[in-house]
Enzyme design. Structure first.
Site, PDB file in Angstrom:
ATOM      1  N   CYS A 152       0.771  -1.163   0.022  1.00 19.02           N
ATOM      2  CA  CYS A 152       0.048   0.170   0.010  1.00 19.02           C
ATOM      3  C   CYS A 152       0.768   1.198  -0.126  1.00 19.02           C
ATOM      4  O   CYS A 152       1.511   1.581   0.716  1.00 19.02           O
ATOM      5  CB  CYS A 152      -0.937  -0.152   1.187  1.00 19.02           C
ATOM      6  SG  CYS A 152      -1.799   1.488   1.300  1.00 19.02           S
ATOM      7  N   ARG A 155      -0.415   4.474   3.087  1.00 16.70           N
ATOM      8  CA  ARG A 155      -0.692   4.220   4.622  1.00 16.70           C
ATOM      9  C   ARG A 155      -0.206   5.279   5.582  1.00 16.70           C
ATOM     10  O   ARG A 155      -0.466   5.232   6.656  1.00 16.70           O
ATOM     11  CB  ARG A 155       0.378   3.089   4.982  1.00 16.70           C
ATOM     12  CG  ARG A 155       0.066   1.812   4.571  1.00 16.70           C
ATOM     13  CD  ARG A 155       1.029   0.887   4.912  1.00 16.70           C
ATOM     14  NE  ARG A 155       2.164   0.731   3.675  1.00 16.70           N
ATOM     15  CZ  ARG A 155       3.222  -0.201   3.849  1.00 16.70           C
ATOM     16  NH1 ARG A 155       3.616  -0.572   4.844  1.00 16.70           N
ATOM     17  NH2 ARG A 155       4.068  -0.118   2.754  1.00 16.70           N
ATOM     18  N   TRP A 326      -9.546   5.142  -0.923  1.00 22.33           N
ATOM     19  CA  TRP A 326      -9.999   5.923  -2.325  1.00 22.33           C
ATOM     20  C   TRP A 326      -9.130   5.407  -3.328  1.00 22.33           C
ATOM     21  O   TRP A 326      -7.787   5.074  -3.049  1.00 22.33           O
ATOM     22  CB  TRP A 326     -10.259   7.451  -2.271  1.00 22.33           C
ATOM     23  CG  TRP A 326      -9.069   8.151  -1.508  1.00 22.33           C
ATOM     24  CD1 TRP A 326      -7.698   8.363  -2.008  1.00 22.33           C
ATOM     25  CD2 TRP A 326      -8.726   8.518  -0.139  1.00 22.33           C
ATOM     26  NE1 TRP A 326      -7.063   9.041  -1.407  1.00 22.33           N
ATOM     27  CE2 TRP A 326      -7.671   9.161  -0.152  1.00 22.33           C
ATOM     28  CE3 TRP A 326      -9.794   8.289   0.866  1.00 22.33           C
ATOM     29  CZ2 TRP A 326      -6.915   9.638   1.247  1.00 22.33           C
ATOM     30  CZ3 TRP A 326      -9.036   9.028   2.157  1.00 22.33           C
ATOM     31  CH2 TRP A 326      -8.000   9.436   2.161  1.00 22.33           C
ATOM     32  N   GLU A 331      -4.513   3.651 -10.688  1.00 24.86           N
ATOM     33  CA  GLU A 331      -5.145   2.350 -10.783  1.00 24.86           C
ATOM     34  C   GLU A 331      -6.404   2.251 -11.452  1.00 24.86           C
ATOM     35  O   GLU A 331      -6.599   1.148 -12.009  1.00 24.86           O
ATOM     36  CB  GLU A 331      -5.679   2.471  -9.392  1.00 24.86           C
ATOM     37  CG  GLU A 331      -4.637   2.244  -8.434  1.00 24.86           C
ATOM     38  CD  GLU A 331      -3.647   1.139  -8.213  1.00 24.86           C
ATOM     39  OE1 GLU A 331      -3.966  -0.143  -8.837  1.00 24.86           O
ATOM     40  OE2 GLU A 331      -2.415   1.440  -8.486  1.00 24.86           O
TER      41      GLU A 331
END
Length: 460
Positions: A152, A155, A326, A331
């Site tokens: 991720c 974070r 979100w 992506e």
């Protein structure tokens, strides 16, 4: 706010036949929260073993006759981890995991000495083969699981995760209703909230529930006889399963048809649960300069709620714990809409831009990809929906690393996931190395679950 997508660890080994958590506790719904309305759904009570029947005539596109009707990884769900003679080892393993977590919780939350709580947890495990997290422990564990997610980039926000404790919810219809309530609360009119809903844990005599969809919102992928896919190829297996379970589809196969939720209630048959259209916020993709872009008919949903990973805290596994952050624009643009194995829109955009696609040396893919990401970022922003860009989030991830180091904590990171799929070397996260290691609590993919890209920010 991403997680270890694709990482699979061995099953937890604490399941003890004949032992279960005492059920004399009352876990009421938090004050002020209304019970979610149950959605209207297309219930198809078909046993897992009965799903290898012909595709219903109502399914918009029949499965190619040469294809396996239901993929092996979705055909039979495991009953959950078992022990088979390893009771003492499993108990010791669970106690050790629980003690590590309880000590971490008391240390980081300044909750005082953990001795009393440790004695209580040991007694529960000795009696029932498991133990029950307090609401504060559950919330802390879920947030730290996000903090430990090496894939991720987002974070920095781990403390902001809101936790919906729904551990007493076990039936498929209630799980679907609470999942829709999660989607509504997370959407928040476009101001996306990081959120997790935690359903019932695995217990020694009974596994917890499962949601088979990789995300709560997914677009169908209809396989045709010639091998092409209408819609999202990443969801072809789930679409096939939904059709075999009786999903009628939308009448005519479209590129952005919402799939129903597929829920597995322990001891029951798989059921389908339609997502009410009004609960799914979708954004039409346009471009700030190219008027023709809107004619491509592209769109995407606002909230990426990962739903096929399990949350493990202190040795306890929660097999259904949908969560979201979100999106980051790459992506959707680079992966969901741009990948050749997904919607494959780069050649279409390049032709509209008048670019020659005969040679890669013209860098037509790079130009089209940049414009696609710009379109996604522009469209979400114009609709008032939270979205991040990869340059900003790369800087913020390094801020997160610095904060963790300042707290004396090691921060696991997978370079191949942290570095964005566009303008990679133009971001600061590209120019350094990281240590990638597993650290609990954490999120893990169920063994046998689909490995397709989630397409979201954070990388969950």
């Amino acid at each position: 706010m991403g997680l270890n997508q694709g990482r699979i660890l061995p099953d937890s080994r604490w399941r003890l036949p004949g032992r279960s958590r005492p059920r004399d506790r009352a876990h009421a719904q938090p004050p002020g929260e209304e019970c979610a309305m149950r959605p209207a759904f297309q219930a198809c009570p078909v046993a897992v073993a009965e799903t290898e029947t012909a595709v219903p005539a109502t399914c918009p596109v029949a499965v190619a006759e040469t294809e396996t009707a239901v993929p092996a990884d979705l055909h039979v769900l495991p009953a959950g981890p078992s022990l088979a003679g390893e009771d003492s080892f499993a108990l010791a393993s669970l106690v050790a995991s629980a003690e590590r977590f309880i000590r971490l919780f008391h240390s980081e939350t300044q909750a005082g000495t953990p001795d009393s709580r440790l004695r209580q947890v040991r007694r529960e495990i000795e009696t029932a083969g498991t133990y029950w997290h307090t609401p504060a422990e559950l919330a802390f564990g879920a947030r730290v699981a996000w903090r430990n997610s090496s894939r991720c980039i987002g974070r920095l926000y781990w403390r902001s995760l809101r936790v919906r404790d729904r551990r007493e919810v076990t039936t498929a219809s209630d799980i679907a209703a609470e999942s829709i309530a999660h989607l509504r609360e997370a959407t928040n009119g476009g101001r996306i909230r990081p959120l997790i809903t935690v359903f019932a844990p695995d217990e020694p005599d009974r596994p917890g529930p499962r949601i088979l969809n990789s995300q709560l919102v997914r677009y169908a992928g209809y396989e045709t006889a010639d091998g092409t896919v209408i819609g999202d190829p990443a969801n072809a297996a789930l679409t096939r399963l939904a059709c075999h379970l009786g999903w009628p589809g939308t009448g005519q196969a479209g590129r952005f048809d919402l799939l129903p939720l597929v829920v597995h209630e322990p001891g029951a048959m798989l059921t389908l649960h339609e997502l009410p259209a009004g609960e799914v916020l979708e954004i039409a993709i346009g471009h700030p300069e190219f008027g023709w872009f809107a004619d491509l008919g592209l769109r995407w949903y606002a909230v990426p709620v990962i739903s096929d990973m399990y949350l493990e805290i202190g040795g306890i596994r929660y097999p259904a714990a949908p969560f979201n952050g979100w999106y980051m624009c790459t992506e959707i643009g680079s992966r969901d809409l741009g990948d050749t194995g997904r919607y494959d829109q780069l050649p279409v955009i390049a032709r509209q831009m008048g670019l020659g696609t005969d040679s890669d040396r013209t860098l037509w893919k790079d130009k089209a990809l940049t414009e696609l990401n710009l379109a996604v970022l522009h469209s979400f922003s114009a609709a008032g929906v939270t979205i991040a860009d990869h340059h900003t989030e790369s800087v913020r991830f390094l801020q997160h690393l610095a904060r963790e180091e300042g707290q004396g904590r090691a921060c696991p990171a997978d370079w191949s996931w942290i570095v964005p799929p566009a303008a990679s070397s133009a971001t600061p996260v590209f120019h350094r190395t990281y240590q990638d290691f597993d650290q609990a609590p954490n999120f893990y993919r169920h063994p046998g679950a689909q490995q397709g890209q989630a397409g979201l920010f954070p990388r969950w």
